[in-house]
Write an enzyme that holds these catalytic residues in place. Structure first.
Site, PDB file in Angstrom:
ATOM      1  CB  CYS A  33      82.152  60.970 -11.384  1.00 44.87           C
ATOM      2  SG  CYS A  33      82.067  59.365 -12.181  1.00 44.87           S
ATOM      3  CG  ASP A  35      79.716  58.540 -14.466  1.00 45.25           C
ATOM      4  OD1 ASP A  35      78.768  59.339 -14.385  1.00 45.25           O
ATOM      5  OD2 ASP A  35      80.788  58.816 -15.029  1.00 45.25           O
ATOM      6  CB  CYS A  58      78.381  62.789 -17.079  1.00 47.49           C
ATOM      7  SG  CYS A  58      79.802  61.767 -17.523  1.00 47.49           S
ATOM      8  CB  CYS A 102      83.288  57.871 -18.936  1.00 46.79           C
ATOM      9  SG  CYS A 102      82.682  59.114 -17.784  1.00 46.79           S
TER      10      CYS A 102
END
Length: 170
Positions: A33, A35, A58, A102
């Site tokens: 992703c 991150d 995000c 996350c």
């Protein structure tokens, strides 16, 4: 989609920034992703006196970083190590299923910063000169915290049917 708490921590992140004289630093990333989280800690008398983070990611990644920093600040090292992915997601009143990874990253980055601090303490005052050997450190699964060989493509221990994401210890 996101709770009010998530949106509040995203729009007003707590403890964002860099501690230039950090006692410990932990960095994690998710190549899928994109991150990236870096946690910086300042330790005084066995407690996290200050916690800062620098996150590229995000809404959920920024909110998780902010919440982890709030949950950890003022805690002893042992208390901070017990902050779990679930506790972070619960404190944020949940995250969408596709964003739960996350919460893994935030808790893991904090634990890596604490580990970095403890390793420096074990090595003594010249520890900053000995940190170049990190290439031989193992990777860890973000789901089950199992140590895996450097460069492993997946976790050999975890039965999680969503698969594991390995993080490189820096």
């Amino acid at each position: 989609m996101y709770s009010q708490i998530v949106m509040d921590h995203f729009t007003n992140p707590r403890n964002a920034g860099v501690l230039e004289d950090a006692d410990g630093v932990g960095e994690v990333g998710n190549p899928v992703c994109g991150d990236m989280m870096t946690f910086y800690i300042k330790v005084r008398d066995g407690r996290l006196e200050d916690v800062k983070f620098n996150t590229f990611g995000c809404v959920a990644a920024i909110a998780v970083s902010s919440m982890v920093s709030e949950m950890a600040k003022g805690k002893t090292l042992e208390e901070a190590k017990k902050i779990t992915n679930k506790a972070v997601a619960d404190a944020l009143e949940g995250l969408p299923k596709n964003k739960l990874h996350c919460s893994n990253l935030g808790a893991e980055a904090l634990k890596l910063a604490i580990r970095n601090y403890e390793e420096k303490q074990a090595l003594g005052p010249s520890s900053h000169l000995q940190s170049a050997s990190s290439a031989s450190k193992p990777d860890y699964c973000t789901h089950c915290d199992t140590e895996e060989p450097v460069g492993a493509a997946f976790c050999m221990e975890c039965d999680n049917d969503t698969g594991c994401e390995l993080i490189e210890v820096k």
